[in-house]
Design a protein around this motif. Sequence first.
Motif, PDB file in Angstrom:
ATOM      1  N   PRO A 525       0.828  -1.219   0.000  1.00  0.00           N
ATOM      2  CA  PRO A 525       0.000   0.000   0.000  1.00  0.00           C
ATOM      3  C   PRO A 525       0.856   1.260   0.000  1.00  0.00           C
ATOM      4  CG  PRO A 525      -0.762  -1.562   1.653  1.00  0.00           C
ATOM      5  CD  PRO A 525       0.544  -2.085   1.148  1.00  0.00           C
ATOM      6  N   GLN A 526       0.312   2.335  -0.548  1.00  0.00           N
ATOM      7  CA  GLN A 526       1.005   3.618  -0.540  1.00  0.00           C
ATOM      8  C   GLN A 526       1.227   4.077   0.896  1.00  0.00           C
ATOM      9  OE1 GLN A 526      -1.238   6.379  -2.872  1.00  0.00           O
ATOM     10  NE2 GLN A 526      -1.267   5.082  -4.687  1.00  0.00           N
ATOM     11  N   GLU A 560      -1.269  -5.045  -3.066  1.00  0.00           N
ATOM     12  CA  GLU A 560      -1.878  -5.370  -4.353  1.00  0.00           C
ATOM     13  C   GLU A 560      -1.082  -6.489  -5.025  1.00  0.00           C
ATOM     14  OE1 GLU A 560      -1.956  -3.045  -8.546  1.00  0.00           O
ATOM     15  OE2 GLU A 560      -3.081  -2.073  -6.925  1.00  0.00           O
ATOM     16  N   THR A 591      -5.288  -1.163  -5.713  1.00  0.00           N
ATOM     17  CA  THR A 591      -4.985   0.124  -5.090  1.00  0.00           C
ATOM     18  C   THR A 591      -5.731   1.247  -5.802  1.00  0.00           C
ATOM     19  OG1 THR A 591      -2.806  -0.633  -4.403  1.00  0.00           O
ATOM     20  CG2 THR A 591      -3.146   1.747  -4.531  1.00  0.00           C
ATOM     21  N   PRO A 604      -4.859   6.000   1.293  1.00  0.00           N
ATOM     22  CA  PRO A 604      -4.868   4.771   0.496  1.00  0.00           C
ATOM     23  C   PRO A 604      -6.037   3.869   0.861  1.00  0.00           C
ATOM     24  CG  PRO A 604      -3.151   4.681   2.168  1.00  0.00           C
ATOM     25  CD  PRO A 604      -3.711   6.060   2.207  1.00  0.00           C
ATOM     26  N   SER A 606      -8.152   0.165  -0.961  1.00  0.00           N
ATOM     27  CA  SER A 606      -8.066  -0.859  -1.999  1.00  0.00           C
ATOM     28  C   SER A 606      -9.441  -1.436  -2.266  1.00  0.00           C
ATOM     29  CB  SER A 606      -7.092  -1.971  -1.590  1.00  0.00           C
ATOM     30  OG  SER A 606      -7.584  -2.690  -0.469  1.00  0.00           O
TER      31      SER A 606
END
Length: 793
Positions: A525-526, A560, A591, A604, A606
Amino acid sequence: MMPSARSMCTHGRIALVTAALALAASVGLQAQPRRAIIRGDVWILGGDPVAGLTVTLSAEDGRPLRQATTDAEGRFEIREVGPGTYTLASETGALRASYTVTIDAAPVVDAPLRLRIPGDGPLLVVAMPPDDFERAQSRLGGEILRDLPARLQTRALPQAIASLPGFAEEDNGLLHVRGVDDGVLYVEDGIPIYDRLDVAFGIPPGLADLGAVTVTTGHTPAAFGLKAGAVVEITAPPASEAWRGQVQGGSGSSDLAGGAVSGGGPAGTPIDVFASVAGERSSRFLDPVHPDNLHNTGGVAGASLRALAAPSSTSQLTLNVRAGRSRFDVPHAEPAELAGQDQRQRTTQSSQSLALRQSVGAAGLSLAGYHRRIDGQLDGSAADTPVTADSSRRHDRLGLLGSATVTPGRHTLTIGGEVSRVAITEDFRFAVTDPDADDLSDAAAAFTPARPFVFAGDVARPQWSAYASDRFRFGGFLIDAGLRVDHTELLVPTTAWSPRVGLALTPFSPHTTLRASFNRFFQPPQAEHLLLSSSEAARALSPFVNDDDGDDGGAELLPERQTAWELGWEQRIGRVTLDIAGWRRTVENYTDPNVFFGTTIVFPNSVAKGTARGLDVRLQIPSVRGVTATAAYTLSKVEQEGPINGGLFLEDDIDEIGPGVIFTPDHDQRHTASATVTWVQPVGRWAATAQARYASGTPVELGDLDDDDAEELAERPGAELVDFDRGRVKPRLVVDLSASLRVRRTSWGEIGIAVSVLNAFNRAYAFNFGNPFSGTHFGAPRQIRADLRVRIN
């Protein structure tokens, strides 16, 4: 006595560095600066070597880059050459020689030049032509990038990348590639950058720091990971044999003012240095959320220093230091303008890296250490409406990486890895200042200035990667096969194995190439506001959580995972190249971050799963009488399936995206196309570029709106740029023009001017409109920019 938190953190860092050094000593670490040494000799064909002869290395566009002189035995050497295709040339009297060489993975490239009389057999000898995978890449030279029309220099690189097949540009330079949201891995001089570099969240590299840019969207070697969309490799300008510099100053529409100073040269027998400083400011710094460009003044400045040393004839040591800062107003809509809202954001960014590259015979070893830190601060104001927010975040990444490459026979074998420590610190608060605002959920409206939502958190976690790959020929096939393993602790411990296989075949003629590839990708994840997005506090506000069993959405953010397929066909017709690629990607934990309530910060999240498929077409026409042309087209379709996890949602009108609900995400751009034509006067002082970019329009979320909400959306400023019957923003066609003139050339350098007209036909357009994930953003009307450039030899 229990150790303090600071002491534990210090010991943790020492342990991490110790472990990383041990790993680096036992295996070469991940692909680090792929810069090579070109060695060769010059002989008269059928005769003797030639001493004291000048050999010139030129870019693909014919621009001279470096020179070397042959020794008594006709040998020459050119160091620190980045990836790309170059021409070596030399001549003496009536004898001439030229040689095309491609720099890829080999640390040392042999380039023999054989002088002959023109017309006596072929002049061009190809030693290492680009292989079938390299020809599928897109390459941009630094000089070309500096001459492309761009409203802001910080937008030039993403704008140029967006003109390539497979890419779509959203607001503020955010790039989507083959259905992936913010999945671009930038690699600067071999050092990977996992943070966002669009101007609202980071600071892109300065144009003076760009020597060559190589973009990969198809088959991706196992050396690259932790991003799932594309790889953008950036190499610095080659070292200069003498001190050279450039000064540039520009001004234009929207109160634009900017300047840059760069220069470098030898600082001693084994050392070369290059430094640059650049900055710019504009009253249209970002893409605004209102057509009238409200509250949008900002500026950015950056500096870099690069030093290259050659301790021996087989080793290179490279130091890179970069720093930058941006400060800008947060654009807002008319109600906030009338209320006097004055939100502002600032970002600081710094990085340091030290890399060693060692050649041992035909083998190459590399080791690099790096540190990168980003601080972001959003400051709210007393007049914020309907929501006020303050945010402070820091990402700190410390890592070691490198690789070992050997070339036994027809094989190119590489092993490598990376180990890093990622530290994240977040502080965030928000409060609802207008309880009567539409679309706010009851849970969000409960947080008031007297009782705000407050979150604070910090974490430091390791990540590591390892890979092995081999590129070889078997029968008529070129095969690139690799296996990569990644492990992350952000924030859910996860390990993923990613096989990568690419096949290329030239079945009918040497001018036709067929490609196929299978790639698995893994993308954590970011980091932006990851702690809050994964927290119970955010989960309590999520409209996707089922209060009965909690399984419908709002769960922890998982990395992801993608499976990517590609079939490609390249046809070379004379000097013209046509490349067509069909691709498909299936994604788990897709994402897709959401913008927080009209600000410039994201959270962030998803989506459970999704698919992306499309067709990319690229046409390249090399220089003919000074005219070079490229064209690109992409047809794509992206679909996602709920529920949604993570994020920070204050609205209550998006809770229809539950389990099994299939929807079209905000970055689905069905058709994109671009064309660029450049003319350089063969013998003269003029050059010109024209670029056109087309996008068919992103979706507008209308499906879940009732009649009142749909009517309100249709009455917003800029709604005339939306096709509500089609459910998308109207298509946009933007044409940019530029021209440059060398005014004067002297013994010490040259003076030139450049003028750009952006959006020459003054078309009004929107990037997105009323989307709960990406918001609303408008493009710039016609803008004019003029620059004065002084180059010093």
